[in-house]
Design a protein around this motif. Structure first.
Motif, PDB file in Angstrom:
ATOM      1  N   ASN A   1       4.301   6.496  -0.753  1.00  0.00           N
ATOM      2  CA  ASN A   1       3.430   7.162  -1.719  1.00  0.00           C
ATOM      3  C   ASN A   1       2.852   8.438  -1.102  1.00  0.00           C
ATOM      4  OD1 ASN A   1       1.637   7.658  -3.822  1.00  0.00           O
ATOM      5  ND2 ASN A   1       0.166   6.113  -3.152  1.00  0.00           N
ATOM      6  N   THR A   2       2.337   8.329   0.120  1.00  0.00           N
ATOM      7  CA  THR A   2       1.770   9.506   0.799  1.00  0.00           C
ATOM      8  C   THR A   2       2.843  10.585   0.954  1.00  0.00           C
ATOM      9  OG1 THR A   2       0.401   7.994   2.088  1.00  0.00           O
ATOM     10  CG2 THR A   2       0.482  10.255   2.849  1.00  0.00           C
ATOM     11  N   ALA A   3       4.032  10.167   1.381  1.00  0.00           N
ATOM     12  CA  ALA A   3       5.109  11.134   1.604  1.00  0.00           C
ATOM     13  C   ALA A   3       5.462  11.854   0.300  1.00  0.00           C
ATOM     14  CB  ALA A   3       6.337  10.417   2.158  1.00  0.00           C
ATOM     15  N   ARG A   4       5.575  11.078  -0.773  1.00  0.00           N
ATOM     16  CA  ARG A   4       5.970  11.676  -2.054  1.00  0.00           C
ATOM     17  C   ARG A   4       4.902  12.631  -2.562  1.00  0.00           C
ATOM     18  NH1 ARG A   4       6.832   7.007  -4.915  1.00  0.00           N
ATOM     19  NH2 ARG A   4       8.834   6.365  -4.122  1.00  0.00           N
ATOM     20  N   CYS A   5       3.643  12.245  -2.378  1.00  0.00           N
ATOM     21  CA  CYS A   5       2.560  13.114  -2.846  1.00  0.00           C
ATOM     22  C   CYS A   5       2.508  14.413  -2.055  1.00  0.00           C
ATOM     23  CB  CYS A   5       1.220  12.379  -2.798  1.00  0.00           C
ATOM     24  SG  CYS A   5       1.136  11.088  -4.041  1.00  0.00           S
ATOM     25  N   LEU A   6       3.067  14.412  -0.852  1.00  0.00           N
ATOM     26  CA  LEU A   6       3.124  15.650  -0.061  1.00  0.00           C
ATOM     27  C   LEU A   6       4.401  16.448  -0.386  1.00  0.00           C
ATOM     28  CD1 LEU A   6       1.903  14.276   3.386  1.00  0.00           C
ATOM     29  CD2 LEU A   6       0.725  15.977   2.009  1.00  0.00           C
ATOM     30  N   GLY A   7       5.172  15.951  -1.353  1.00  0.00           N
ATOM     31  CA  GLY A   7       6.340  16.701  -1.805  1.00  0.00           C
ATOM     32  C   GLY A   7       7.634  16.355  -1.096  1.00  0.00           C
ATOM     33  N   LEU A   8       7.665  15.240  -0.365  1.00  0.00           N
ATOM     34  CA  LEU A   8       8.903  14.855   0.313  1.00  0.00           C
ATOM     35  C   LEU A   8       9.764  13.993  -0.598  1.00  0.00           C
ATOM     36  CD1 LEU A   8       7.353  13.971   3.770  1.00  0.00           C
ATOM     37  CD2 LEU A   8       8.829  15.910   3.262  1.00  0.00           C
TER      38      LEU A   8
ATOM     39  N   VAL B   1      -5.646   6.921  12.910  1.00  0.00           N
ATOM     40  CA  VAL B   1      -4.339   7.581  12.798  1.00  0.00           C
ATOM     41  C   VAL B   1      -3.508   6.919  11.693  1.00  0.00           C
ATOM     42  CG1 VAL B   1      -2.132   7.798  14.010  1.00  0.00           C
ATOM     43  CG2 VAL B   1      -4.221   8.505  15.132  1.00  0.00           C
ATOM     44  N   THR B   2      -3.536   5.580  11.661  1.00  0.00           N
ATOM     45  CA  THR B   2      -2.691   4.893  10.672  1.00  0.00           C
ATOM     46  C   THR B   2      -3.213   5.121   9.256  1.00  0.00           C
ATOM     47  OG1 THR B   2      -3.933   2.831  10.754  1.00  0.00           O
ATOM     48  CG2 THR B   2      -2.138   3.074  12.310  1.00  0.00           C
ATOM     49  N   LYS B   3      -4.550   5.260   9.151  1.00  0.00           N
ATOM     50  CA  LYS B   3      -5.117   5.437   7.802  1.00  0.00           C
ATOM     51  C   LYS B   3      -4.764   6.785   7.195  1.00  0.00           C
ATOM     52  CE  LYS B   3      -9.480   3.814   7.744  1.00  0.00           C
ATOM     53  NZ  LYS B   3     -10.623   3.029   8.159  1.00  0.00           N
ATOM     54  N   ARG B   4      -4.321   7.718   8.040  1.00  0.00           N
ATOM     55  CA  ARG B   4      -3.845   9.012   7.531  1.00  0.00           C
ATOM     56  C   ARG B   4      -2.594   8.812   6.673  1.00  0.00           C
ATOM     57  NH1 ARG B   4      -5.071  13.836   6.414  1.00  0.00           N
ATOM     58  NH2 ARG B   4      -3.748  15.285   7.531  1.00  0.00           N
ATOM     59  N   VAL B   5      -1.792   7.805   7.016  1.00  0.00           N
ATOM     60  CA  VAL B   5      -0.499   7.681   6.324  1.00  0.00           C
ATOM     61  C   VAL B   5      -0.423   6.531   5.335  1.00  0.00           C
ATOM     62  CG1 VAL B   5       0.794   8.743   8.213  1.00  0.00           C
ATOM     63  CG2 VAL B   5       0.604   6.294   8.147  1.00  0.00           C
ATOM     64  N   SER B   6      -1.234   5.504   5.505  1.00  0.00           N
ATOM     65  CA  SER B   6      -1.006   4.336   4.642  1.00  0.00           C
ATOM     66  C   SER B   6      -2.178   3.370   4.687  1.00  0.00           C
ATOM     67  CB  SER B   6       0.250   3.612   5.137  1.00  0.00           C
ATOM     68  OG  SER B   6       0.404   2.372   4.507  1.00  0.00           O
ATOM     69  N   LEU B   7      -2.146   2.416   3.788  1.00  0.00           N
ATOM     70  CA  LEU B   7      -3.089   1.301   3.856  1.00  0.00           C
ATOM     71  C   LEU B   7      -2.566   0.312   4.888  1.00  0.00           C
ATOM     72  CD1 LEU B   7      -3.679   0.642   0.049  1.00  0.00           C
ATOM     73  CD2 LEU B   7      -5.186   1.842   1.638  1.00  0.00           C
ATOM     74  N   ILE B   8      -3.495  -0.325   5.584  1.00  0.00           N
ATOM     75  CA  ILE B   8      -3.112  -1.322   6.583  1.00  0.00           C
ATOM     76  C   ILE B   8      -2.812  -2.637   5.866  1.00  0.00           C
ATOM     77  CG2 ILE B   8      -4.010  -2.688   8.528  1.00  0.00           C
ATOM     78  CD1 ILE B   8      -5.628  -0.132   9.283  1.00  0.00           C
ATOM     79  N   ARG B   9      -1.765  -3.315   6.304  1.00  0.00           N
ATOM     80  CA  ARG B   9      -1.443  -4.607   5.689  1.00  0.00           C
ATOM     81  C   ARG B   9      -1.985  -5.732   6.568  1.00  0.00           C
ATOM     82  NH1 ARG B   9       4.455  -6.870   3.688  1.00  0.00           N
ATOM     83  NH2 ARG B   9       3.832  -9.051   3.466  1.00  0.00           N
ATOM     84  N   GLU B  10      -2.962  -6.410   6.065  1.00  0.00           N
ATOM     85  CA  GLU B  10      -3.552  -7.509   6.812  1.00  0.00           C
ATOM     86  C   GLU B  10      -2.604  -8.704   6.748  1.00  0.00           C
ATOM     87  OE1 GLU B  10      -7.604  -8.106   5.866  1.00  0.00           O
ATOM     88  OE2 GLU B  10      -7.805  -9.822   7.217  1.00  0.00           O
ATOM     89  N   THR B  11      -2.420  -9.364   7.888  1.00  0.00           N
ATOM     90  CA  THR B  11      -1.544 -10.542   7.939  1.00  0.00           C
ATOM     91  C   THR B  11      -2.260 -11.639   8.713  1.00  0.00           C
ATOM     92  OG1 THR B  11      -0.533  -9.891  10.026  1.00  0.00           O
ATOM     93  CG2 THR B  11       0.550  -9.091   8.024  1.00  0.00           C
ATOM     94  N   THR B  12      -1.556 -12.686   8.967  1.00  0.00           N
ATOM     95  CA  THR B  12      -2.129 -13.785   9.740  1.00  0.00           C
ATOM     96  C   THR B  12      -2.538 -13.334  11.153  1.00  0.00           C
ATOM     97  OG1 THR B  12      -1.627 -15.919  10.714  1.00  0.00           O
ATOM     98  CG2 THR B  12       0.227 -14.528  10.301  1.00  0.00           C
TER      99      THR B  12
END
Ligand code: M3L
Ligand code: AKG
Ligand code: FE2
Length: 464
Positions: free
Chosen positions: A453-460, A246-257
């Motif tokens: 980025n995803t939002a803008r590419c969808l025209g938002l 589900v998260t990969k639909r909207v963005s890259l995951i940010r790996e943290t500690t």
């Protein structure tokens, strides 16, 4: 600026109510120049409604409508925000000053520096329309450059420079990219909320299957997320894998500690109070990063016990209240840098991370808040503030805390298996009630750049 009287054919509009009661297309405005207009988009912002209007003859305009909450059948004043598009009769006038070219177009006077104009030339030699990258060597532009010839032709400003190079800029491009227009625009149109506003908006959750397959569903979800800073996907299989999908639909995951996808429970496996059964007051996460994580995703996979509800508070709503009531306290929180810190010394984990920045981060050109760091657990030693500011800072912090703690600002939700929540961690604070029993939450952090980025590419409209 054009001031016209407007009759609003919708009653009882106030800044707060407008957020919930009015949605795109519901308002019908008639202005006294006898052009009837339809509202295409509506974004409440501070004390303005931003409207994108379309007239019967197909003219477009973006307007800021100032709200006067006291009036029921409101007579409103309105302000032209950008140029009217698609009009062939739009006239433009210009004036060459010593240090800039002044252009009047669509009712807005705008000033353009001469070096800026040469630097922003969109001719093929100066700018690649394939890569959208600049070719001009800015370091070689004469800082005292002035055009030899200036004309307006066919909706374009045409400049001939001393070396014979010709630059052509469409008037609408200049207007859209001028400082004068930017400073009146919200970078991110948002609907600020307290619990009542959010509940009345009755925003639907996205449904897993549709969300995974339809870009329209994704777009609706992102629109909701950008406006409110929270959004939900329902019917997600209660697994880490489905949550990741589900998260990969909207963005890259940010790996943290904490890992990429994380799963936590009250097992004290990490040196942080999140890994306990204790209540957690409202806060933003990773305030100890130089760039706090943009989004946090939670999915409660299991809870066999009581309590454990999630608390959500719109930090920007509270910040705007503070700005109205005590501009000087708002200013202090927006300028004084403070440190947040994460120190972990457990068997398996050693970390020491610090991040420095003000509680409120504000764009200087339009005074819009874009990031709040608020985490009293992780706030470090306060030694970045001179002695005579410390007391004032605590007073300002107290006032913001009081706003954040108003019961009417608290939205409580119980996360259940299947319900995935996305939280804008730069804006919406989260917390939790204490709980009993086994409670397992999985989730991850996402990078803000990528969701936008995803939002803008969808025209938002997102951070434009
Ligand atoms: C979400 N997860 C449990 C992985 C980490 C929690 C981090 C908690 C930390 N005090 C902070 O606020 O950043
Ligand atoms: O347990 C929760 O619901 C949230 C805990 C928390 O604040 C976090 O993990 O960041
Ligand atoms: Fe947290």
């Amino acid at each position: 600026m054009i001031n016209l009287g407007l009759s609003l054919y919708s009653k009882g509009i106030s800044p707060d109510k407008a957020c919930t009661k009015v949605s795109a297309g519901l308002l019908s405005l008639v202005c006294d120049c006898a052009v009837s207009v339809r509202v295409l988009e509506l974004h409440p912002f501070k004390f303005f409604l931003q409207l994108k209007l379309c007239s019967r003859s197909g003219m477009f305009a973006r307007l800021n409508v100032k709200l006067r909450p006291a009036l029921r059948q409101a007579q409103l004043s309105w302000r032209h925000r950008t140029q009217i598009r698609g009009r062939s009769d739009t006239s433009a006038t210009f004036h060459l000053h010593q240090d800039c070219l002044e252009l009047s177009y669509g009712g807005t006077p705008m000033r353009f520096n001469y070096v800026w104009l040469r630097d922003h030339c969109r001719s093929a030699a100066s700018y690649s329309s394939n890569t959208h990258q600049r070719n001009v060597d800015t370091g070689s532009i004469e800082l005292s450059i002035r055009p030899d010839r200036t004309t307006v032709e066919d909706g374009h400003l045409v400049l001939t420079w001393p070396d014979g190079h010709v630059s052509k800029y469409s008037l609408s491009w200049l207007a859209e990219n001028s400082y004068e227009v930017k400073k009146q625009s919200a970078v991110q149109p948002r609907i600020l909320w307290n619990s009542d506003i959010y509940k009345k908006a009755d925003m639907p959750s996205a449904k897993y299957n549709k969300f995974m397959s339809s870009d329209d569903e994704l777009k609706k979800f992102l629109q909701h997320y950008l406006q409110y800073g929270i959004a939900f996907v329902d019917d997600v299989p209660a697994t880490v894998e489905a949550t990741e999908e589900v998260t990969k639909r909207v963005s890259l995951i940010r790996e943290t500690t904490y890992g990429r996808m994380w799963c936590f429970t009250s097992d004290f496996s990490r040196g942080d109070s999140a890994y306990s059964q204790l209540a957690l007051d409202r806060h933003t996460d990773t305030s100890y990063f130089q760039e706090p994580c943009g989004i946090q995703v939670f999915h409660c996979l299991k809870h066999e016990g009581s309590g454990g509800r999630t608390l959500l508070v719109d930090g920007f709503y509270a910040a705007e209240k503070l700005r109205q009531k005590s501009p000087e306290n708002f200013e202090l929180l927006a300028t004084v840098p403070i440190r947040h810190e994460y120190i972990e010394e457990t068997e398996g984990h050693r970390n020491h991370i610090t991040g420095i920045g003000p509680v409120l981060n504000v764009y200087p050109w339009n005074n819009e808040v874009y990031l709040m760091r608020y985490n009293n657990y992780d706030r470090g030693v306060l030694n970045t503030v001179p002695h005579d500011t410390v007391q004032r800072w605590y007073v300002a912090h107290r006032e913001l805390t009081a706003e954040l703690r108003r019961p009417e600002n608290e939205l409580w939700v119980k996360l259940t298996p299947g319900k995935v929540i996305f939280v804008d961690n730069w804006r919406v604070l989260h917390g939790r009630e204490s709980f009993t029993g086994l409670r397992q939450i999985c989730g991850c952090y996402l990078t803000r750049d990528d969701i936008i980025n995803t939002a803008r590419c969808l025209g938002l409209q997102a951070l434009s």
